[in-house]
Design an enzyme around this catalytic site. Sequence first.
Site, PDB file in Angstrom:
ATOM      1  N   ASP A  46      21.047 -38.667   3.873  1.00 29.78           N
ATOM      2  CA  ASP A  46      21.228 -38.817   2.422  1.00 29.78           C
ATOM      3  C   ASP A  46      20.195 -37.950   1.705  1.00 29.78           C
ATOM      4  OD1 ASP A  46      22.488 -40.785   0.215  1.00 29.78           O
ATOM      5  OD2 ASP A  46      20.388 -40.382  -0.272  1.00 29.78           O
ATOM      6  N   TYR A  51      15.936 -33.772  -4.865  1.00 25.56           N
ATOM      7  CA  TYR A  51      14.856 -33.893  -3.877  1.00 25.56           C
ATOM      8  C   TYR A  51      14.326 -32.517  -3.457  1.00 25.56           C
ATOM      9  CZ  TYR A  51      17.107 -38.510  -3.298  1.00 25.56           C
ATOM     10  OH  TYR A  51      17.694 -39.736  -3.506  1.00 25.56           O
ATOM     11  N   LYS A  76      23.839 -35.146  -4.072  1.00 27.32           N
ATOM     12  CA  LYS A  76      24.053 -35.733  -5.405  1.00 27.32           C
ATOM     13  C   LYS A  76      23.861 -34.691  -6.492  1.00 27.32           C
ATOM     14  CE  LYS A  76      21.794 -39.813  -3.457  1.00 27.32           C
ATOM     15  NZ  LYS A  76      20.651 -39.336  -2.657  1.00 27.32           N
ATOM     16  N   HIS A 109      24.263 -38.589  -9.558  1.00 32.71           N
ATOM     17  CA  HIS A 109      23.001 -39.250  -9.205  1.00 32.71           C
ATOM     18  C   HIS A 109      22.657 -40.375 -10.188  1.00 32.71           C
ATOM     19  CE1 HIS A 109      19.054 -38.215  -6.899  1.00 32.71           C
ATOM     20  NE2 HIS A 109      19.119 -39.494  -7.121  1.00 32.71           N
TER      21      HIS A 109
END
Length: 282
Positions: A46, A51, A76, A109
């Site tokens: 994930d 990120y 996302k 997200h």
Amino acid sequence: MSPVPTTALNDGNTIPQLGFGVFQIDPAETAEAVAEALRVGYRHIDTAEMYGNERGVGEAIRASGLDRSELYVTSKLNNGYHEPDDARRAFEGTLDALGFDYVDLFLIHWPLPTLYDGDYVSTWKTLEEFQRDGRSRSIGVSNFEVAHLERLAAEADVVPAVNQIELHPYLLNSEVDSYGRGHGIATEAWSPIAQGAVLDDPAITEIAERLSRTPAQVVLRWHIERGNIVFPKSTTPSRIKENFELFDFELAPGDSERIDALDRGEDGRTGPHPDAFAYVPS
Ligand SMILES: NC(=O)c1ccc[n+]([C@@H]2O[C@H](COP(=O)([O-])OP(=O)(O)OC[C@H]3O[C@@H](n4cnc5c(N)ncnc54)[C@H](OP(=O)(O)O)[C@@H]3O)[C@@H](O)[C@H]2O)c1
């Protein structure tokens, strides 16, 4: 054969119930952490554009020698890209960073109801395109509240396959979780061990001692028995392994209910509330 059960999604696809999360893993360390997770046996990763480490995820998967079809990869849509044309470009960027021609699951997200005139429906309809053209096998949302899900149900064609929400023993997030369960939307529980905050709870340490397991294993097993999809994050090899060892024991009668009773409602929330969150990375 993987010990990890799969969960059926509302679009006919399946997802491994346990995966590996990479939030807050330094981009430079991501490939090594994911490589370690793959060695242990995780096949579900994930990640998110936010990120900054999609590239490391793709690198580790390619270097593992595993076939892409054996892996389940989620990413996302970042908060700055909700306008449909931006979402299309961002999705291409995700595929490019991962180095794959499809993802298994792509999520919005955050709903950002106070931005973009509250129009997460147009954003969602753009994700529907990615599923139609096969570049995202499944599509879902993250941090959607019941009102947001109801609006998608009224105005869009596709019901999200998953809703990824903050959920752990101190925040059961019951209203959102129950709505999902009642409408065929699988619950993915983010921060499943509340980033470690629940591991010293006396109820959890008592169960762990009795079962000769660690507190993290008890909490993750509780998620599995509730039917949640989880992907704990760790960069510590011993913990990456520990968090995978959930399928050779069960909680005792009454343990789940005892953990459920730790719910603190809104006081247990560690992240922002989705109704108010309006962060757009620069
Ligand atoms: N959709 C969203 O908005 C959203 C938000 C947050 C998270 N997520 C997803 O959910 C995943 C998991 O959530 P998270 O990373 O926030 O938190 P988490 O998995 O609940 O906890 C991670 C933290 O716990 C530590 N830890 C891991 N295993 C442990 C163990 N067995 N014993 C003791 N400590 C342990 C890790 O430390 P070390 O790394 O130092 O070992 C790290 O500090 C993320 O990686 C991301 O994929 C999504």
